[in-house]
Design a protein around this motif. Structure first.
Motif, PDB file in Angstrom:
ATOM      1  N   ALA A  50       0.852  -0.112   6.598  1.00 16.70           N
ATOM      2  CA  ALA A  50       0.598   0.838   5.517  1.00 16.70           C
ATOM      3  C   ALA A  50       0.272   0.131   4.214  1.00 16.70           C
ATOM      4  O   ALA A  50       0.930  -0.825   3.837  1.00 16.70           O
ATOM      5  CB  ALA A  50       1.821   1.729   5.324  1.00 16.70           C
ATOM      6  N   THR A  51      -0.794   0.575   3.564  1.00 11.54           N
ATOM      7  CA  THR A  51      -1.137   0.086   2.226  1.00 11.54           C
ATOM      8  C   THR A  51      -1.690   1.269   1.444  1.00 11.54           C
ATOM      9  O   THR A  51      -1.821   2.366   1.955  1.00 11.54           O
ATOM     10  CB  THR A  51      -2.204  -1.024   2.261  1.00 11.54           C
ATOM     11  OG1 THR A  51      -3.470  -0.435   2.583  1.00 11.54           O
ATOM     12  CG2 THR A  51      -1.853  -2.096   3.266  1.00 11.54           C
TER      13      THR A  51
ATOM     14  N   HIS B  22      -5.198   1.095   8.845  1.00  8.93           N
ATOM     15  CA  HIS B  22      -3.866   1.221   8.273  1.00  8.93           C
ATOM     16  C   HIS B  22      -3.074   2.295   9.018  1.00  8.93           C
ATOM     17  O   HIS B  22      -3.634   3.080   9.793  1.00  8.93           O
ATOM     18  CB  HIS B  22      -3.977   1.543   6.783  1.00  8.93           C
ATOM     19  CG  HIS B  22      -4.750   0.508   6.020  1.00  8.93           C
ATOM     20  ND1 HIS B  22      -4.234  -0.733   5.756  1.00  8.93           N
ATOM     21  CD2 HIS B  22      -6.006   0.512   5.507  1.00  8.93           C
ATOM     22  CE1 HIS B  22      -5.128  -1.443   5.087  1.00  8.93           C
ATOM     23  NE2 HIS B  22      -6.220  -0.725   4.944  1.00  8.93           N
ATOM     24  N   ASP B  23      -1.776   2.308   8.809  1.00  9.31           N
ATOM     25  CA  ASP B  23      -0.907   3.254   9.514  1.00  9.31           C
ATOM     26  C   ASP B  23      -1.457   4.671   9.412  1.00  9.31           C
ATOM     27  O   ASP B  23      -1.874   5.131   8.352  1.00  9.31           O
ATOM     28  CB  ASP B  23       0.504   3.224   8.918  1.00  9.31           C
ATOM     29  CG  ASP B  23       1.286   2.002   9.371  1.00  9.31           C
ATOM     30  OD1 ASP B  23       0.765   1.245  10.215  1.00  9.31           O
ATOM     31  OD2 ASP B  23       2.406   1.800   8.871  1.00  9.31           O
TER      32      ASP B  23
END
Length: 210
Positions: free
Chosen positions: A97-98, A130-131
């Motif tokens: 995650a970002t 990303h997540d």
């Protein structure tokens, strides 16, 4: 002997870390356009300096799912080998995650001079998911597979058996490549691989690097 170089592209945003330092960031929906622009600019530069234009003679699409940045570096090292076939290579890597966009795309063009001065080329695309975005990868990937040419899908490490992600990516390929030697529970993995082969044999062949 052949030699190869990686082009950083022309314009665009420089890649931010060592995994993709020779690549440039583009919008996922603009990958094809940006690759075309890079090749036109590279060929114009080569001709202006008295060199040869590169021939876009892709022979296949190779999709590689790397489970982490370390595996992605290994995959890119293989792709950058001077003996690698001319291909469009797409490396998928989940990055956690970002605050960035769900899927980031990076591209590079690879020119390779063969004996006699004949130029061939390759393309590399890295998709960093990303997540929450990993499940949407098949929709991003499918338009990037070159129509009319063989497509290979290499899952590094142990695949997530019987998941929608694995089987969706597999359904877009002619051959799935795995390595049971890299799986922590080979007996269980072989049983899962056998099940996958029985269900998918009519649509996708399977190869084991082991």
């Amino acid at each position: 002997m052949s030699t190869s170089t990686i082009s950083e592209g022309f314009g665009g945003v420089p890649a931010p870390n060592d995994l993709i330092q020779t690549m440039r960031k583009v919008e996922p929906e603009a990958i094809e356009t940006e690759l075309d622009t890079s090749w036109r600019a590279a060929n114009a530069s080569a001709l202006a300096s008295g060199g040869h234009a590169g021939a876009r003679n892709t022979v296949m699409t190779l999709v590689i799912y790397a489970n982490n940045r370390s595996e992605a570096r290994r995959a890119l090292a293989v792709l950058n080998d001077p003996g690698a076939q001319a291909s469009r290579a797409i490396v998928i890597v989940p990055v956690g995650a970002t605050g960035d966009a769900p899927i980031e795309a990076y591209i590079a063009t690879r020119t390779q001079a063969q004996d006699g001065g004949v130029m061939s080329y390759g393309e590399q695309i890295v998709l960093m998911a990303h997540d929450g975005a990993v499940q949407h990868l098949p929709g991003t990937l499918l338009p990037l597979i070159v129509a009319g040419l063989p497509s290979f899908f290499w899952w590094m490490g142990e695949p997530p058996w019987r998941t929608e992600l694995l089987e969706s990516l597999m359904d877009s390929s002619d051959r799935l490549i795995v390595d049971t030697a890299a799986m922590p529970q080979p007996e269980r993995s072989l049983m899962a691989l056998d099940d996958l082969m029985r269900r998918k044999k009519s649509s996708c062949a399977i190869s084991d690097l082991n």
